[in-house]
Design an enzyme around this catalytic site. Structure first.
Site, PDB file in Angstrom:
ATOM      1  CB  CYS A  78      -0.974  -0.048   1.176  1.00  0.00           C
ATOM      2  SG  CYS A  78      -2.311   1.131   1.019  1.00  0.00           S
ATOM      3  CD  GLU A 166      -1.492  -6.180   5.439  1.00  0.00           C
ATOM      4  OE1 GLU A 166      -1.137  -6.667   4.356  1.00  0.00           O
ATOM      5  OE2 GLU A 166      -1.601  -4.955   5.641  1.00  0.00           O
ATOM      6  CG  ASP A 220      -1.335 -10.683  28.754  1.00  0.00           C
ATOM      7  OD1 ASP A 220      -1.604 -11.765  28.170  1.00  0.00           O
ATOM      8  OD2 ASP A 220      -1.859  -9.606  28.459  1.00  0.00           O
ATOM      9  CE  LYS A 361      -4.417 -12.123  26.196  1.00  0.00           C
ATOM     10  NZ  LYS A 361      -4.361 -11.020  27.161  1.00  0.00           N
TER      11      LYS A 361
END
Ligand code: XMP
Length: 505
Positions: A78, A166, A220, A361
């Site tokens: 892009c 993506e 986390d 994550k």
């Protein structure tokens, strides 16, 4: 390893994620990283992300000059594609806005687009386009509106694509990235989480001094703590602050979990009153976040002074948090201030240890699984650091706090019972100051409006509202109005991220 230069696109992280999915390590760095630093990272190839700027503007972000001369393959996406067109002497101009799915026709056999067939669906999001092609480049793909939607200079190993490989809306987008990373850059597929664990433990075991770790009860900080404990054992001391902003009964559950499972040096501090009294009368969301962050630091400091000396403060900061908070020098705007990045005052004299700083994550969950963290904790939905302070809109009153807690518990329960809990990313109820009419008995009464938010997501960078069956929504609504005091209406949030965020504040 592949280095992605961040020109400020909301999708920059997704590029890294996709590349890591096929076991090649990928890192996002500011677009103006120096050539020296870049070479030090020893990459096999470079990707330019998209971004909101226009290359023909004077102050548009540019990579370090000489980047095309260091002999590494470059793929521009892009804005990155337009940069390449511009740098090599082609022309970019304002064009028809092309947003959404387009048909990409593949013009020539090319190493970049091989295995894609004759045409494919590609996701576009741009207002500028290439008007003329730079010398030495071939068009390898076009769409109705972009004659040079994909270009290549095989000899220089420079490639540009106007579309976004993506995002999942681009069919076979991963194939384009694979072609670039594996075939053109010849990067090794040696990024595994077992390697990550081994290297991280060995790095952490080299540090000296004690480590203080704030446990939030989420995935986390727990995984970070378990990882550090494997490296340094009892030199790690964990502290869990009950700030009164947690989910219903969560403080008890976290306490039991740590006492029964991990055998860590673990302390729970009851700081409910401190937090709630500082938040009294505060309505501005960023102000609330700031207060919660500051109070955390204070509680930590007091604990550290009593139980120290500590040299390190461990945190479960993840990769997206680092960039979303604007820590990256890239042009990505500060979206929200996350309390767990960079808020430490210098007088604290603690260094920050963030073993998960480069992980997404789902990678953290997989690390936790390998380390034996129970599924119940690993698959509990993420919860924001400032807790219910961002799910109670307006002033944080005890009444609204109680509504958010009880209503969220009902949402969670109903999803668990119906088998939906593990399928969704987050599910909760939020409440603000809006009231609507309800009829209780024969009486008309203004009660609170509760917002139920359930979203699907892969990494919290984008999210979509979950299409829950109407029977479940109905049960949730009935239970909340019947069981939670002073609620009249239940509303289901159908905004996606972007443009909305997952949390209401
Ligand atoms: P948003 O609302 O930005 O949230 O779409 C993305 C993800 O991050 C969580 N979140 C936070 N986590 N501190 C945190 O540790 C914060 O200040 C914070 N704000 C949002 C949110 O729950 C979602 O999973």
């Amino acid at each position: 390893k592949i280095i992605v230069l961040d020109f400020g696109s909301q999708y920059s992280h997704l590029i890294c994620r996709r590349i890591r999915e096929f076991s090649v390590y990928s890192e996002l760095v500011p677009y103006d990283i120096s050539l020296e630093e870049l070479k030090k990272m020893n990459p096999k190839g470079i990707v330019f992300s998209g971004g909101p700027a226009s290359v023909y503007n004077k102050d548009s972000p540019q990579p370090s000059s000489g980047i095309f001369e260091i002999g590494l393959p470059v793929l521009g996406i892009c804005y990155g594609h337009q940069l390449i067109v511009n740098k090599f002497g082609g022309k970019v101009r304002r064009a028809h806005k092309e947003y959404g799915s387009s048909v990409l026709s593949i013009d020539n056999d090319s190493d970049l687009l091989s295995g894609m067939g004759k045409s494919t669906r590609a996701w576009m999001s741009h207002g500028d386009a290439a008007e003329s092609l730079p010398e030495g480049f071939n068009v390898i793909g076009h769409t109705e509106n972009s004659f040079a939607a994909a270009i290549a200079n095989k000899q220089k190993m420079v490639y540009g694509i106007q579309f976004h490989p993506e995002v999942i809306h681009t069919e076979n987008g991963v194939q384009v990235l694979k072609n670039f990373v594996l075939n053109i850059c010849k990067a090794k597929q040696d990024w595994t989480l077992e390697n990550f664990i081994e290297n991280t433990i060995s790095e952490i075991s080299k540090i000296d001094g004690n480590v203080l770790c704030g446990i939030s009860g989420g995935v986390d900080s727990t995984v970070a703590a378990v990882l550090i404990q494997k490296a340094i054992g009892d030199k790690l001391k964990c502290v869990f602050v009950d700030n009164g902003l947690l989910r219903l009964d969560e403080e008890m559950e976290v306490n039991n979990m740590f006492e029964n499972n991990f055998g860590m040096n673990f302390t729970m501090i009851n700081a409910k009153d401190r937090f709630l009294s500082r938040l009294k009368g505060v309505t501005d969301p960023e102000q609330k976040r700031k207060i919660v962050g500051e109070e955390f630091v204070k509680v930590f400091t007091e604990f550290a002074e009593k139980n120290g000396p500590f040299k390190w403060l461990a945190q479960g900061t993840l990769y997206p948090d680092v960039i979303e908070s604007g820590v990256s020098k890239g042009p990505a705007a500060v979206i929200k201030t996350h309390h767990n990045v960079g808020g430490l005052p210098s007088w604290l004299h603690l260094q920050v240890l963030e073993p998960l700083r480069f992980l997404y994550k789902d990678e953290v969950r997989r690390v936790g699984k390998i380390l034996g963290v129970p599924d119940k904790l690993l698959y509990r939905h993420p919860f924001p650091g400032p807790g219910l302070a961002v799910r109670v809109m307006g002033e944080l009153t005890p009444e609204k706090l109680q509504i958010a807690k009880q209503a969220s518990k009902i949402v969670e329960n109903e999803l668990v019972v119906s088998g939906w809990y593990d399928k969704v990313w987050q599910a909760y109820a939020a409440v603000g100051d809006d009231r609507a009419v309800g009829v209780v008995g024969d009486e008309r009464k203004y009660g609170h409006v509760v917002l139920v938010r359930v979203v699907d997501s892969i990494d919290a960078m984008t999210a979509d509202w979950t299409r829950l069956p109407s029977e479940i929504l109905e049960r949730i609504s009935n239970r909340i109005t019947n069981e939670v005091e002073d609620v009249a209406w239940v509303s289901y949030v159908i905004s996606s991220k972007p443009p909305a965020t997952i949390e209401p504040q």
